[in-house]
Structure formats: structure tokens, C-alpha cells
Scaffold this active site. Structure first.
Site, mmCIF file in Angstrom:
data_model
loop_
_atom_site.group_PDB
_atom_site.id
_atom_site.type_symbol
_atom_site.label_atom_id
_atom_site.label_comp_id
_atom_site.label_asym_id
_atom_site.label_seq_id
_atom_site.Cartn_x
_atom_site.Cartn_y
_atom_site.Cartn_z
ATOM 1 N N LYS A 153 0.846 -1.202 0.000
ATOM 2 C CA LYS A 153 0.000 0.000 0.000
ATOM 3 C C LYS A 153 0.879 1.249 0.000
ATOM 4 O O LYS A 153 0.643 2.195 -0.759
ATOM 5 C CB LYS A 153 -0.879 0.036 1.255
ATOM 6 C CG LYS A 153 -2.073 -0.864 1.201
ATOM 7 C CD LYS A 153 -2.836 -0.803 2.520
ATOM 8 C CE LYS A 153 -3.892 -1.883 2.561
ATOM 9 N NZ LYS A 153 -4.452 -2.097 3.889
ATOM 10 N N GLN A 199 -5.117 -1.586 9.616
ATOM 11 C CA GLN A 199 -4.881 -2.907 9.031
ATOM 12 C C GLN A 199 -5.454 -4.004 9.937
ATOM 13 O O GLN A 199 -5.152 -4.054 11.120
ATOM 14 C CB GLN A 199 -3.365 -3.111 8.815
ATOM 15 C CG GLN A 199 -3.007 -4.402 8.111
ATOM 16 C CD GLN A 199 -3.585 -4.500 6.703
ATOM 17 O OE1 GLN A 199 -3.557 -3.547 5.932
ATOM 18 N NE2 GLN A 199 -4.122 -5.660 6.365
ATOM 19 N N ASP A 204 -11.787 2.449 3.100
ATOM 20 C CA ASP A 204 -12.044 1.018 2.934
ATOM 21 C C ASP A 204 -13.534 0.752 2.679
ATOM 22 O O ASP A 204 -13.899 -0.316 2.196
ATOM 23 C CB ASP A 204 -11.646 0.270 4.227
ATOM 24 C CG ASP A 204 -10.319 -0.455 4.083
ATOM 25 O OD1 ASP A 204 -9.910 -0.728 2.939
ATOM 26 O OD2 ASP A 204 -9.699 -0.759 5.119
#
Ligand code: NAD
Length: 302
Positions: free
Chosen positions: A54, A98, A121
Site C-alpha cells: 500500500k 490494518q 475502505d
């Protein structure tokens, strides 16, 4: 018949260069770049490699990137305070925590603490609700389903009126992609069926599909005889079925298989995604797209 391969690696490159171009234009005009923070708790190897990718992608695109590593024993209170700090930081457009989190931390409480306007997200209940309503209401479609829809559209598959069958009903893939495909609008307008572990005749449903999206996490679940001639098959499954030595690096790497029997399915389908190199590369790409979108919303240019 040999199916056309829908390559996520190629589509990713196209989308990333579109994002890169837009980031440059916004920087010139507004003096701002998308800001993304990734909060990593502890040192789970799979999480580290995902987060590293990422960061690499965000840097390549010219984003303002912060990697905030925290110890595995961070308290829930301290993590909530950290999220609150980034919620109030104007240079940050996207906050990513995460997963998985250590057992002593309530995952739901943490994800719900992220400002829905920075939830790139797309997992916050507010964004799940927006996705359900559809149209202009949608801010951040969840990344893997958004990647799947992009792949279908960019490979020229007709979705309007198509029979879409989704195998799997998870909150991160099955349910959102089914919802997205039935919405009114381009890249959607489909007739959607979701099948799962309690479905009586999986094969019969799959056989009807013009577009078959499989996200079960069971290697080779979908048999070639379940596929309609000429169908578009999107295999989301990523299953580790063994290990091998990489020819490139000489290191041990996982052998990955999808949920579809690829070798036989490609002789029946019209188009199909490989595993690896299919849906996989799309998730981080769409995360970057959502982060750019978040900056555009904050500048009033989305
Ligand atoms: P999940 O375990 O949360 O959900 C799987 C779903 O499949 C469940 O709803 C279950 O009912 C259904 N299912 C399982 N076995 C079945 C069977 N035998 N028959 C019918 N239905 C069955 O999984 P998930 O998070 O949705 O992920 C699914 C797969 O997609 C996994 O292999 C995962 O690794 C992969 N995945 C890939 C990406 C990516 O490539 N970027 C992202 C997310 C998930």
C-alpha cells in the site's frame, strides 16, 4: 473456445496512471495531494507485506503517506485516541486500520470510530448504508467489489439485464458486489442472485450466470460444467494450496489457486480472471482511487 483473460495487473496499471495524472493536476491547481495513513498494530507478516505494498503504491502516486506502526499491546483507548487524531488532521483524507487486530481490541468499535468521510475502505456502517442506497449517495465503495466492477466494465462485458450470480455472502465481497451490480446505472442494472453454504443447488444457479462472481475461499469449488458457455467468470478466491521456489528470487513462495477450476473453465467461459493476477491487484488500486476521491470531496470537486 478459449476465454479472454481479464488481467488485473494490466487494468491496475491503467487506473494507477489515471490517478497519477489527476493527483498532479490537483496539486498544481489546489496545492494539495491525497493523504493516507496506515495504522499497523503488531507485526503480523501477512499484514506487513500488504501494508508495504500500500505504501509503495501511495508513494508512486505522489500521495502524502504516513505509516503509523503501533505495538501489539496498544490499549483500545490509545488506539481510539490515535484515530481521533487522524480524524481531525486536515492533511489526511484516508484512514486505514490494518486488520486483523489483536484479540484485546474490539474491531467493530475501532472501525466505527473512523470518520465515515475518511473511511476509504468503505467498511463503516454509514458507507455500507450509502452503498445500499446507491447513485450519488455512494462515497467509498469497498475496494475489492469496486475492483471487480471495474474489471467487468473495462473488459467490455454487458451488465445491463445480465444474470449475475455471486457465490459467497461476506460483508467485504459477496454482499457489497451483489448490491453494486443490482443498482440502477452504468456497470450495473443486473439481475442478481447470491448463493452460499445453505443454497440447495449451487450448480443450477451458477449455470444460469452470464456473469459469475465467486468469492467462497474454497479452491476449485466451481466446476467447469457449472459454467455457461461464453460467461464472464470473476474468481475472487485466493487459496494457498502449497509452496514452491520462485524462479525469480529463489525464495519460497505460496502456490495460489482460485475458487474456479481455471484450466478447464477457460475453455468454456467467454472471459475469465486468473489467480494470481486477476482480482488481487485491484484492491489496493481501488483504495488509492477512494483516497483521491476523499480529497476531491474535501475540495468540493468530486
Ligand atoms: P468469507 O469466508 O468471509 O466468506 C465466504 C463466503 O463463501 C461465505 O459467505 C460462505 O457462505 C460462502 N461459501 C463458502 N464455502 C461455500 C460452499 N462450499 N458453497 C457455497 N458457498 C460457500 O470470505 P471472503 O472474505 O468473502 O473471501 C472469499 C475469498 O476471496 C477468499 O479466498 C479470500 O482470500 C478472497 N479475497 C480476495 C481478495 C482480493 O483478491 N483482493 C479480497 C478479499 C477476499
Amino acid at each position: 473456445m478459449t476465454a479472454k483473460l481479464i488481467k488485473g495487473t494490466e487494468i491496475r496499471e491503467k487506473i494507477l496512471s489515471e490517478i497519477e495524472k489527476e493527483v498532479k493536476e490537483i496539486k498544481e491547481k489546489h496545492g494539495q495531494v491525497p493523504g493516507l495513513v496506515t495504522i499497523l498494530i503488531g507485526a503480523n507478516p501477512a499484514s506487513i507485506s500488504y501494508v508495504t505494498l500500500k505504501i509503495k503504491t501511495a508513494n508512486r502516486l505522489g500521495f502524502h503517506e504516513i505509516q503509523d506502526d503501533q505495538p501489539a499491546d496498544i490499549s483500545e483507548e490509545d488506539l481510539l485516541a490515535l484515530i481521533s487524531k487522524y480524524n481531525n488532521d486536515d492533511s489526511i483524507n484516508g484512514i486505514l486500520v490494518q486488520l486483523p487486530l489483536p484479540k484485546h481490541i474490539n474491531e467493530k468499535k475501532i472501525l466505527n470510530a473512523i470518520d465515515p468521510d475518511k473511511d476509504v475502505d468503505g467498511f463503516h456502517p454509514v458507507n455500507v448504508g450509502r452503498l445500499m442506497i446507491g447513485g450519488d449517495e455512494v462515497k467509498f465503495p469497498p475496494c475489492t467489489p469496486a475492483g471487480i466492477q471495474e474489471m467487468i466494465v473495462r473488459s467490455g462485458v454487458e451488465t445491463s439485464g445480465a444474470e449475475v450470480v455471486v457465490v459467497g455472502r461476506s460483508n467485504i465481497v459477496g454482499k457489497p458486489i451483489a448490491n453494486m451490480m443490482l443498482q440502477k446505472g452504468p456497470g450495473a442494472n443486473s439481475t442478481v442472485t447470491i448463493v452460499h453454504t445453505r443454497t440447495k443447488d449451487l450448480a443450477a444457479h451458477c449455470k444460469r450466470a452470464d456473469i459469475l462472481i465467486v468469492a467462497a475461499g474454497v479452491p476449485g469449488l466451481v466446476k467447469p460444467e457449472w459454467i455457461k458457455e461464453g460467461a464472464c467468470v470473476i474468481d475472487v478466491g485466493v487459496n494457498r494450496v502449497g509452496e514452491k521456489i520462485s524462479e525469480k528470487t529463489g525464495k519460497k513462495i505460496a502456490i495460489l489457486r482460485g475458487d474456479v477450476d481455471f484450466d478447464k473453465a477457460k475453455e468454456i467461459a467467454g472471459s475469465i480472471t486468473p489467480v494470481p493476477g486477476g482480482v488481487g491487484p485491484m484492491t489496493i488500486t481501488m483504495l488509492m482511487k477512494n483516497t483521491l476521491k476523499s480529497l476531491k470531496f474535501s475540495l468540493g470537486i468530486a
